[in-house]
Write a protein that holds these residues in place. Structure first.
Motif, PDB file in Angstrom:
ATOM      1  N   ASP A   5      20.810  14.967  23.292  1.00 50.32           N
ATOM      2  CA  ASP A   5      21.877  14.381  24.121  1.00 50.32           C
ATOM      3  C   ASP A   5      22.794  15.453  24.720  1.00 50.32           C
ATOM      4  O   ASP A   5      23.786  15.136  25.364  1.00 50.32           O
ATOM      5  CB  ASP A   5      22.704  13.363  23.319  1.00 50.32           C
ATOM      6  N   ASN A   6      22.456  16.724  24.505  1.00 53.78           N
ATOM      7  CA  ASN A   6      23.289  17.808  25.032  1.00 53.78           C
ATOM      8  C   ASN A   6      22.907  18.068  26.496  1.00 53.78           C
ATOM      9  O   ASN A   6      22.407  19.125  26.865  1.00 53.78           O
ATOM     10  CB  ASN A   6      23.116  19.058  24.170  1.00 53.78           C
ATOM     11  N   ARG A   7      23.165  17.065  27.320  1.00 51.97           N
ATOM     12  CA  ARG A   7      22.661  17.031  28.686  1.00 51.97           C
ATOM     13  C   ARG A   7      23.409  17.960  29.630  1.00 51.97           C
ATOM     14  O   ARG A   7      24.609  18.151  29.516  1.00 51.97           O
ATOM     15  CB  ARG A   7      22.786  15.595  29.212  1.00 51.97           C
ATOM     16  N   ASP A   8      22.652  18.509  30.560  1.00 56.33           N
ATOM     17  CA  ASP A   8      23.264  19.221  31.678  1.00 56.33           C
ATOM     18  C   ASP A   8      22.308  19.109  32.859  1.00 56.33           C
ATOM     19  O   ASP A   8      21.146  18.726  32.683  1.00 56.33           O
ATOM     20  CB  ASP A   8      23.490  20.696  31.318  1.00 56.33           C
ATOM     21  N   ILE A   9      22.794  19.439  34.052  1.00 56.87           N
ATOM     22  CA  ILE A   9      21.854  19.476  35.162  1.00 56.87           C
ATOM     23  C   ILE A   9      21.239  20.873  35.199  1.00 56.87           C
ATOM     24  O   ILE A   9      21.868  21.851  34.779  1.00 56.87           O
ATOM     25  CB  ILE A   9      22.509  19.090  36.512  1.00 56.87           C
ATOM     26  N   VAL A  10      19.999  20.938  35.686  1.00 58.19           N
ATOM     27  CA  VAL A  10      19.272  22.213  35.676  1.00 58.19           C
ATOM     28  C   VAL A  10      20.065  23.291  36.417  1.00 58.19           C
ATOM     29  O   VAL A  10      20.150  24.434  35.962  1.00 58.19           O
ATOM     30  CB  VAL A  10      17.864  22.027  36.283  1.00 58.19           C
ATOM     31  N   ARG A  11      20.678  22.923  37.539  1.00 59.76           N
ATOM     32  CA  ARG A  11      21.444  23.894  38.343  1.00 59.76           C
ATOM     33  C   ARG A  11      22.498  24.648  37.506  1.00 59.76           C
ATOM     34  O   ARG A  11      22.763  25.813  37.760  1.00 59.76           O
ATOM     35  CB  ARG A  11      22.169  23.173  39.487  1.00 59.76           C
ATOM     36  N   ASN A  12      23.070  23.959  36.523  1.00 57.40           N
ATOM     37  CA  ASN A  12      24.129  24.594  35.717  1.00 57.40           C
ATOM     38  C   ASN A  12      23.610  25.607  34.708  1.00 57.40           C
ATOM     39  O   ASN A  12      24.385  26.398  34.184  1.00 57.40           O
ATOM     40  CB  ASN A  12      24.942  23.529  34.955  1.00 57.40           C
TER      41      ASN A  12
ATOM     42  N   ILE B  83      11.580  26.422  26.932  1.00 61.97           N
ATOM     43  CA  ILE B  83      11.811  25.186  27.685  1.00 61.97           C
ATOM     44  C   ILE B  83      10.562  24.336  27.521  1.00 61.97           C
ATOM     45  O   ILE B  83       9.439  24.854  27.620  1.00 61.97           O
ATOM     46  CB  ILE B  83      12.189  25.430  29.166  1.00 61.97           C
ATOM     47  N   SER B  84      10.743  23.061  27.229  1.00 61.76           N
ATOM     48  CA  SER B  84       9.625  22.256  26.758  1.00 61.76           C
ATOM     49  C   SER B  84       9.713  20.820  27.265  1.00 61.76           C
ATOM     50  O   SER B  84      10.809  20.273  27.429  1.00 61.76           O
ATOM     51  CB  SER B  84       9.636  22.274  25.219  1.00 61.76           C
ATOM     52  N   THR B  85       8.539  20.214  27.464  1.00 63.65           N
ATOM     53  CA  THR B  85       8.504  18.801  27.888  1.00 63.65           C
ATOM     54  C   THR B  85       8.519  17.863  26.689  1.00 63.65           C
ATOM     55  O   THR B  85       8.283  16.670  26.833  1.00 63.65           O
ATOM     56  CB  THR B  85       7.233  18.496  28.706  1.00 63.65           C
ATOM     57  N   THR B  86       8.778  18.388  25.491  1.00 62.03           N
ATOM     58  CA  THR B  86       8.730  17.571  24.281  1.00 62.03           C
ATOM     59  C   THR B  86      10.014  16.747  24.109  1.00 62.03           C
ATOM     60  O   THR B  86      10.810  16.639  25.040  1.00 62.03           O
ATOM     61  CB  THR B  86       8.463  18.469  23.057  1.00 62.03           C
TER      62      THR B  86
ATOM     63  N   THR C 232      17.301  17.312  35.166  1.00 62.11           N
ATOM     64  CA  THR C 232      18.182  17.306  33.997  1.00 62.11           C
ATOM     65  C   THR C 232      17.531  18.039  32.831  1.00 62.11           C
ATOM     66  O   THR C 232      16.312  18.007  32.681  1.00 62.11           O
ATOM     67  CB  THR C 232      18.471  15.831  33.618  1.00 62.11           C
ATOM     68  N   VAL C 233      18.349  18.677  32.011  1.00 69.50           N
ATOM     69  CA  VAL C 233      17.855  19.274  30.757  1.00 69.50           C
ATOM     70  C   VAL C 233      18.707  18.782  29.598  1.00 69.50           C
ATOM     71  O   VAL C 233      19.834  18.321  29.791  1.00 69.50           O
ATOM     72  CB  VAL C 233      17.928  20.827  30.735  1.00 69.50           C
TER      73      VAL C 233
ATOM     74  N   LYS D 244      11.244  11.719  32.637  1.00 70.68           N
ATOM     75  CA  LYS D 244      11.930  12.557  31.650  1.00 70.68           C
ATOM     76  C   LYS D 244      13.382  12.803  32.045  1.00 70.68           C
ATOM     77  O   LYS D 244      14.285  12.767  31.203  1.00 70.68           O
ATOM     78  CB  LYS D 244      11.176  13.889  31.518  1.00 70.68           C
ATOM     79  N   ASP D 245      13.614  13.036  33.350  1.00 76.13           N
ATOM     80  CA  ASP D 245      14.985  13.256  33.806  1.00 76.13           C
ATOM     81  C   ASP D 245      15.831  12.005  33.562  1.00 76.13           C
ATOM     82  O   ASP D 245      17.001  12.101  33.205  1.00 76.13           O
ATOM     83  CB  ASP D 245      14.996  13.603  35.304  1.00 76.13           C
TER      84      ASP D 245
END
Lengths: 431, 185
Positions: free
Chosen positions: A284-291, A389-392, A276-277, A181-182
């Protein structure tokens, strides 16, 4: 000049040679799949258009999985399943998996794999955009609407443009904090939601080869989120072993030639990728989880064709084991087979199901459920003000229910870690 | 197929996905029962957040009150119009609401196919970004022979891309008519 896997399958099923991308061809369809949302209108178009001549081209190649709106009191939704049931009975269809029976399977894309409809080298068309999931088996699989499906139902044929191919290579060994997924969210951030429109997305590299079939299916599943016509991964021993176990031994294996032409090639070193989220309101509105760590949540969701496979739950329990969730957390096994596996498979001597129960998760019956919102009584559906927050697979406005909710897409590891804290959390904090 | 299409514009942003065009919860209605079919018109574009509904100002409902048809019959979109699910209910809902054509910079594949093969509406690609040049309510005139759209509200004119390989299917009014015309079925 060399050819890609997708081009080779197009040549085989169009009975043509030397096809070039962009060219329209008629393909023979090996399997047509439909479900309770698009099946009834497909049947109605087929009856209207063919009239007295309406004849199913090949009953063995038609597969129907009711899966979208199953556990609801909505009378219209229930009527749609009745339409499928009557159709299956009238035409004596061998591959209908009825609700309320032992045959009920749950989410179509996962059931297609489990029931042995994913055969390398073939063409599978479904009335669902995530039909591209099946491409993990080295086959061409894509989604269409009801008119195209009705045409296939009567003729076994579909027109399709030969797609250009894009290649995504993941090098290195996948660290324990990353999942498929990431990787697909990483790609989506790079190429955006129309970066692969009308194209094939081919995945390869060491990290892909180390993945089991279910993780591979997460990648091909979300090809549509980049607009891709199909996602595809060539056959290897992992594929062969999966197929052998369900009694499938004979099929065509196609591989891309070394000099095959690609529209573009992306190379990734997985050791450099972080959890990643996709933030609201686009995949496509990607960011890293830390942010985004610390973002307060009202719901967590692990389910769907993208994130409700057995491996997704195996990832989640690694983090949930011995912990309690702080916000309502829904566990929705994609298929009834996955639901059974949750009862049997163990982690640290405890069944996955018990781990989820002990953590305080709500376990729902297998179906598409709240991934796409659904009727108002759908379990886990988002309501006004929700932050989920979802795995979909999609987080467009209103996708999981309310237009006034926000959805973050993430891996099952990230969702599990976030469920424990009640806010978005990097899974590395628990691993 | 009408070669000249006249109508009022309804302007939307980029990435209008199928859940905004027809939210999934409404997909339960039968498409073959006329009274239920109308519900698709009633809920067309009901998933678009209200501040983005009818650009540039927003807050213009596509369907008013309990109506099933819209006063707007031409949609102006941005990039990747119709992305998301495969539901043919999306172009169908717009068709039931009275939409004749969409002009967008680009389309998602399945929505484009469904519009053409189902004969619901004509998806036309613009040569340039138009959702910042045309306003909701503008009176438009599309010429499918000259591949132009005229904005009669401010006398501007923009080029459109030819329909290309799908022209014959569009002209026939959908895949089945096309196949019958060519003796395929």
């Amino acid at each position: 000049m060399g050819k890609t896997i997708t081009e080779k399958i197009f040549e085989k099923n169009s009975h043509r040679k030397n096809l070039t991308p962009g060219e329209s061809v008629w393909l023979d369809v090996d399997v047509l799949m439909t479900h309770d949302v698009c099946g009834p209108p497909t049947i109605s178009i087929w009856k209207n258009e063919f009239g007295d001549k309406a004849k199913i081209w090949d009953k063995d190649k038609l597969v129907i999985f009711p899966d979208h709106y199953i556990f609801t009191k909505n009378v219209h939704a229930n009527r749609n399943v009745d339409v499928l049931r009557q159709f299956a009975s009238e035409y004596q269809l061998p591959n209908y998996y009825d609700v309320g029976t032992e045959r009920y399977k749950g989410v179509c894309h996962i059931a297609l794999a489990e029931e042995g409809y994913n055969i390398p080298g073939t063409v599978l068309i479904g009335t669902d955009s995530h039909t591209c999931t099946s491409g993990a088996f080295g086959m061409f699989a894509t989604g269409v609407g009801n008119t195209d499906a009705a045409f296939i139902l009567g003729t076994g044929k579909i027109w399709e443009k030969v797609p250009e191919s894009m290649k995504f290579i993941f090098n290195g060994e996948l660290p324990n904090y990353l999942t498929a997924k990431d990787l697909i969210l990483q790609i989506l951030g790079d190429i955006t939601t129309d970066g692969a429109t009308y194209r094939a997305m081919e995945f390869d590299g060491e990290a892909i080869r180390q993945m089991n079939m279910y993780e591979r299916m997460t990648l091909t599943n979300m090809a549509i989120e980049a607009g891709g016509m199909n996602g595809i991964i060539s056959v290897d021993d992992v594929t062969r072993n999966y197929l052998n176990e369900i009694g499938i031994y004979s099929y065509d294996e196609f591989y891309s030639d070394n000099d095959a032409k690609y529209y573009s090639t992306y190379k990734y070193d997985v050791s450099k990728i972080e959890p990643t989220v996709a933030k609201p309101h686009s995949p496509d509105n990607r960011d890293i989880v830390r942010n985004v760590e610390g973002t307060k949540l009202t719901k967590c969701y692990i389910g769907s064709c993208t994130g409700g496979k057995i491996t997704d739950f195996q990832f989640a329990v690694k983090i949930l084991f011995g912990n309690k969730v702080k916000v309502p957390t829904f566990v929705v096994p994609a298929s009834t087979q996955v639901a059974k596996q949750l009862e049997v498979e163990t982690y640290n001597g405890i069944t996955l199901k018990n781990i989820f129960e002990n953590a305080g998760c709500v376990i729902a019956e297998s179906s598409c459920a709240a991934c796409l919102g659904g009727p108002s009584d759908t379990i886990g559906r988002s309501t006004d003000g929700d932050v989920v927050i979802s795995t979909t697979n999609r987080n467009f406005p209103g996708r999981m229910g309310s237009k006034k909710s926000e959805v973050y897409l993430a891996s099952p590891l990230t969702v599990a870690a976030s469920a424990i804290n009640g806010f978005i959390t990097d899974p590395r904090n628990f691993l | 197929m009408e070669k000249i299409i006249k109508g009022k514009a309804y302007v939307l942003g980029n990435n209008i996905d199928t859940d905004q065009i027809i939210p999934a919860e409404h997909l339960v209605y039968s498409t073959s029962i006329p009274d239920e079919l109308k519900m698709y018109g009633h809920f067309a574009l009901s998933g678009v957040p209200i501040d983005k509904a009818g650009l540039p100002n927003g807050n213009i409902p596509f369907i008013k009150d309990d109506k099933t048809e819209s006063e707007f019959t031409i949609i102006i979109g941005g990039t990747n119009f119709g992305c998301g699910s495969s539901r043919e209910h999306a172009p169908l809902a717009l068709n039931v609401a009275g939409v004749k054509a969409i002009i967008a910079e680009s389309y998602a594949r399945i929505f484009y196919r469904n519009s053409v093969d189902g004969g619901f509406l004509i998806p036309i690609e613009s040569e340039e970004k138009l959702n910042d040049k045309i306003k909701t309510g503008d009176e438009l005139e599309i010429d499918l022979i000259k591949n132009l759209v005229k904005n009669n509200s401010n006398k501007t004119e923009f080029e459109l891309k030819p329909l290309g390989s799908v022209f014959e299917i569009v002209e026939s009014g959908g895949l089945f008519n096309y196949a019958r015309k060519n003796q395929m079925i």
